[in-house]
Write a protein that holds these residues in place. Structure first.
Motif, PDB file in Angstrom:
ATOM      1  N   ASP A 251      53.714  94.372 -13.939  1.00 18.12           N
ATOM      2  CA  ASP A 251      54.729  94.203 -13.050  1.00 18.12           C
ATOM      3  C   ASP A 251      54.786  95.499 -12.311  1.00 18.12           C
ATOM      4  O   ASP A 251      55.146  96.520 -12.904  1.00 18.12           O
ATOM      5  CB  ASP A 251      56.275  93.912 -13.721  1.00 18.12           C
ATOM      6  CG  ASP A 251      57.214  94.027 -12.940  1.00 18.12           C
ATOM      7  OD1 ASP A 251      57.368  93.622 -11.767  1.00 18.12           O
ATOM      8  OD2 ASP A 251      58.448  94.140 -13.238  1.00 18.12           O
ATOM      9  N   LEU A 252      54.278  95.546 -11.032  1.00 11.88           N
ATOM     10  CA  LEU A 252      54.125  96.590 -10.228  1.00 11.88           C
ATOM     11  C   LEU A 252      55.249  96.647  -9.060  1.00 11.88           C
ATOM     12  O   LEU A 252      55.321  95.912  -8.276  1.00 11.88           O
ATOM     13  CB  LEU A 252      52.863  96.767  -9.414  1.00 11.88           C
ATOM     14  CG  LEU A 252      51.374  96.672 -10.583  1.00 11.88           C
ATOM     15  CD1 LEU A 252      50.142  96.335  -9.663  1.00 11.88           C
ATOM     16  CD2 LEU A 252      51.491  97.921 -11.346  1.00 11.88           C
ATOM     17  N   LYS A 258      55.426 107.158 -10.353  1.00 11.74           N
ATOM     18  CA  LYS A 258      55.918 108.713 -10.714  1.00 11.74           C
ATOM     19  C   LYS A 258      54.852 109.460  -9.949  1.00 11.74           C
ATOM     20  O   LYS A 258      53.704 109.229  -9.747  1.00 11.74           O
ATOM     21  CB  LYS A 258      55.714 109.023 -12.189  1.00 11.74           C
ATOM     22  CG  LYS A 258      56.516 107.801 -13.037  1.00 11.74           C
ATOM     23  CD  LYS A 258      57.818 108.101 -12.813  1.00 11.74           C
ATOM     24  CE  LYS A 258      58.896 107.189 -13.646  1.00 11.74           C
ATOM     25  NZ  LYS A 258      60.010 107.239 -13.521  1.00 11.74           N
ATOM     26  N   PRO A 259      55.258 110.840  -9.841  1.00 14.53           N
ATOM     27  CA  PRO A 259      54.376 111.765  -9.119  1.00 14.53           C
ATOM     28  C   PRO A 259      53.141 111.938 -10.006  1.00 14.53           C
ATOM     29  O   PRO A 259      53.117 112.065 -11.185  1.00 14.53           O
ATOM     30  CB  PRO A 259      55.376 113.118  -8.750  1.00 14.53           C
ATOM     31  CG  PRO A 259      56.369 113.118  -9.984  1.00 14.53           C
ATOM     32  CD  PRO A 259      56.511 111.457 -10.188  1.00 14.53           C
ATOM     33  N   ASN A 297      53.689 106.703  -0.632  1.00 13.58           N
ATOM     34  CA  ASN A 297      53.786 106.091  -2.122  1.00 13.58           C
ATOM     35  C   ASN A 297      52.313 105.502  -2.394  1.00 13.58           C
ATOM     36  O   ASN A 297      51.744 104.706  -1.651  1.00 13.58           O
ATOM     37  CB  ASN A 297      54.448 104.841  -1.984  1.00 13.58           C
ATOM     38  CG  ASN A 297      54.701 104.164  -3.445  1.00 13.58           C
ATOM     39  OD1 ASN A 297      53.759 103.827  -3.831  1.00 13.58           O
ATOM     40  ND2 ASN A 297      55.887 104.333  -3.943  1.00 13.58           N
ATOM     41  N   PRO A 298      51.818 106.162  -3.355  1.00 12.15           N
ATOM     42  CA  PRO A 298      50.248 105.697  -3.804  1.00 12.15           C
ATOM     43  C   PRO A 298      50.030 104.385  -3.953  1.00 12.15           C
ATOM     44  O   PRO A 298      49.007 103.909  -3.835  1.00 12.15           O
ATOM     45  CB  PRO A 298      49.848 106.642  -5.047  1.00 12.15           C
ATOM     46  CG  PRO A 298      51.197 107.075  -5.553  1.00 12.15           C
ATOM     47  CD  PRO A 298      52.343 107.117  -4.336  1.00 12.15           C
ATOM     48  N   LEU A 299      50.935 103.510  -4.515  1.00  9.13           N
ATOM     49  CA  LEU A 299      50.694 102.250  -4.715  1.00  9.13           C
ATOM     50  C   LEU A 299      50.665 101.294  -3.409  1.00  9.13           C
ATOM     51  O   LEU A 299      49.796 100.853  -3.324  1.00  9.13           O
ATOM     52  CB  LEU A 299      51.923 101.581  -5.757  1.00  9.13           C
ATOM     53  CG  LEU A 299      51.698 100.295  -6.067  1.00  9.13           C
ATOM     54  CD1 LEU A 299      50.509 100.172  -7.019  1.00  9.13           C
ATOM     55  CD2 LEU A 299      52.999  99.798  -7.155  1.00  9.13           C
ATOM     56  N   ARG A 300      51.680 101.849  -2.501  1.00  9.94           N
ATOM     57  CA  ARG A 300      51.574 100.958  -1.265  1.00  9.94           C
ATOM     58  C   ARG A 300      50.277 101.615  -0.419  1.00  9.94           C
ATOM     59  O   ARG A 300      49.738 100.831   0.472  1.00  9.94           O
ATOM     60  CB  ARG A 300      52.803 101.550  -0.425  1.00  9.94           C
ATOM     61  CG  ARG A 300      54.025 100.787  -1.028  1.00  9.94           C
ATOM     62  CD  ARG A 300      55.187 100.955  -0.081  1.00  9.94           C
ATOM     63  NE  ARG A 300      56.442 100.171  -0.365  1.00  9.94           N
ATOM     64  CZ  ARG A 300      57.496 100.657  -0.802  1.00  9.94           C
ATOM     65  NH1 ARG A 300      57.423 102.243  -0.913  1.00  9.94           N
ATOM     66  NH2 ARG A 300      58.521 100.247  -1.356  1.00  9.94           N
ATOM     67  N   VAL A 380      47.797 105.199 -10.947  1.00  3.55           N
ATOM     68  CA  VAL A 380      49.294 105.323 -10.277  1.00  3.55           C
ATOM     69  C   VAL A 380      49.958 105.408 -11.799  1.00  3.55           C
ATOM     70  O   VAL A 380      49.830 104.325 -12.466  1.00  3.55           O
ATOM     71  CB  VAL A 380      49.596 104.063  -9.491  1.00  3.55           C
ATOM     72  CG1 VAL A 380      51.129 104.511  -9.205  1.00  3.55           C
ATOM     73  CG2 VAL A 380      48.571 103.878  -8.272  1.00  3.55           C
ATOM     74  N   GLU A 381      50.767 106.579 -11.633  1.00  3.73           N
ATOM     75  CA  GLU A 381      51.844 106.552 -12.816  1.00  3.73           C
ATOM     76  C   GLU A 381      53.179 105.886 -12.452  1.00  3.73           C
ATOM     77  O   GLU A 381      53.360 105.641 -11.377  1.00  3.73           O
ATOM     78  CB  GLU A 381      52.248 107.907 -12.910  1.00  3.73           C
ATOM     79  CG  GLU A 381      51.112 109.153 -13.515  1.00  3.73           C
ATOM     80  CD  GLU A 381      50.962 108.914 -15.048  1.00  3.73           C
ATOM     81  OE1 GLU A 381      51.580 108.066 -15.567  1.00  3.73           O
ATOM     82  OE2 GLU A 381      50.113 109.742 -15.490  1.00  3.73           O
TER      83      GLU A 381
END
Length: 468
Positions: A251-252, A258-259, A297-300, A380-381
């Motif tokens: 679930d992302l 997190k940084p 945001n790294p996920l985006r 990604v954390e």
């Protein structure tokens, strides 16, 4: 693969010019004069550069007449004028070698992916012949099933599939290195125990496996040694194994990111340039910055890069990687390539914008579509490494979850063999590998000298059974 260099000076400068211009004959003549022992294993230097040119000639081996015959199988009305127009537009992959135009051995199959008119004419010809398209695996239905199972159970790993594989590598009768007393060494693929892939079992082998590389090795292999008998029978190596791979469906939520610890060795390693295939050039940095814009945001960020690769780097059949100087530069400049080119382009773009990423590969095992395949992971954390397949790319769905599934999630029809690219095998191979970047089909050498793909064949037989 970077073409190995020779000693600096005027002859080397002339050599580089010859190769750039496609004047292979004088380049080969010069290089042969630099090889002290033509029978020694090829490792690097002039001998490796000669091999690079030989492999490139093999990739670009078709004359116009041979290409015309291939094209007529799917485009019966094709003409020489068509070929000339498509060649001028670079839609038929070609090179000028020693003054003659030579076409890529897969140019005919790639053409409809690069030229809309050729695709239209091919499809029309197929319709006239009443050809039926083979039924494809229903990937969208599987994705929906994976989401439903994950939501129902609360589990991240769902829909497991048990795989039974028999893999064989067979040296051809025509191979002239098969002589009594010769020592043969071979490396075949073997599954990693890795997160959603588990229950790995070696069932049998012929001959006996000498060594299984440790789990977590960059390339997981089974290793064989054999001495050719008096009958000079071409060797064959077979391994049988099984494993279970589950779909991976975390679930992302971008709000949960997190940084990074940007001072960690891990972060530095997986955001670094790694030439030649992960090249963080100024042009690549400019492109990556344009794609992600002001997103932090790294996920985006990863999703934006995944979307861009999916839309902008067209899948085509690729050269052997040993003849490609840089996979990422090929994808990001030519805007086409196979799964490895697409996914290492994604990895390169991720690293450029500070998202750790790495290569992963092995085989895809969807029933009816079993084949070698490359994909990747980004980090990604708090989730850690997340799978991504920029070659499968965006799915045709109005549901964003289904559309974006392969950016952070993965199907269960995979055999994970490699956790990196271009690393030494265990035990190390003496000679230059047939595939110096990836490892899927296997590697083999006789008396320390590599056997290239034209000296052997492989067979990948897999039975995949969804578990209840």
């Amino acid at each position: 693969m970077v073409t190995p260099s020779v000693a600096a000076g005027e002859p080397a400068d002339e050599l580089d010019r010859w190769i750039r211009q496609g004047d292979y004959a004088p380049a080969e003549a010069y290089l042969r004069g630099q090889v002290a022992d033509p029978q020694a294993p090829i490792v690097d230097g002039p001998a490796a550069q000669l091999e690079f040119l030989r492999r490139t000639r093999r990739e670009y081996s078709l004359t116009e007449a041979e290409l015309l015959d291939q094209l007529r199988e799917s485009l019966p009305d094709v003409t020489q004028a068509d070929i000339q127009a498509w060649t001028a537009a670079d839609d038929l992959q070609h090179r000028v070698i020693d003054g003659e135009v030579r076409y890529f051995r897969r140019a005919a199959n790639n053409l409809p992916r690069l030229n809309a008119d050729a695709k239209r004419r091919r499809d029309a010809a197929a319709a006239e012949r009443a050809e039926t398209t083979p039924k494809k695996f229903d990937l969208l239905a599987l994705i929906r099933e994976v989401y439903a199972a994950s939501e129902r159970t609360g589990a991240v790993e769902v829909c497991p599939v048990r795989h039974h594989v028999t893999y064989a590598l067979t040296v051809m009768e025509s191979c002239d290195r098969v002589v009594p007393g010769a020592k043969v060494r071979a490396w075949l693929p073997f599954p990693q125990e890795y997160r959603q892939q588990s229950q790995v079992r070696l069932l049998s082998s012929t001959p006996e496996v000498k060594k299984v590389s440790p789990n977590g090795s960059p390339h997981r292999t089974v290793y064989f040694e054999e001495t050719i008998g008096d009958d000079a029978k071409p060797p064959k190596f077979t391994v049988e194994f099984e494993f279970v791979t589950a779909a991976y469906c975390p679930d992302l939520d971008p709000a949960d990111v997190k940084p990074y610890d940007t001072d960690s060795d891990f972060y530095r390693e997986f955001t670094a340039e790694r030439l030649p295939h992960i090249a963080l050039t100024s042009d690549v940095r400019e492109l990556a910055a344009e794609i992600v814009g002001d997103e932090t945001n790294p996920l985006r960020k990863a999703l934006r890069l995944f979307t861009w690769v999916s839309k902008n780097i067209t899948w085509i059949g690729e050269m052997e990687y040993g003849a490609v100087p840089s996979l990422s530069l090929k994808g990001l400049t030519m805007r086409c390539g196979d799964c490895g080119v697409q996914n290492i382009s994604f990895v390169t773009l991720c690293r450029t914008v500070g998202v750790p990423a790495r290569w992963q590969s092995g085989f895809g095992t969807k029933p009816g579509e079993e084949n070698m395949h490359d994909w990747a992971e980004f980090y990604v954390e708090p989730w850690g490494r997340l799978p991504v397949d920029a070659s499968y790319g965006l799915q045709k769905s109005d549901d964003p979850k289904v559309r974006d599934f392969f950016c952070g999630r993965m199907d269960p029809y995979r055999l994970i063999v490699n956790l990196d690219y271009g690393r030494p095998l265990i035990p190390p191979k003496t000679s230059l590998r047939s595939e110096p970047t990836d490892f899927q089909r296997g590697e083999i050498e006789i008396d320390g000298r590599n056997l290239y793909f034209d000296d052997w064949s492989y067979d990948f037989d897999v039975e995949s059974t969804p578990e209840k």
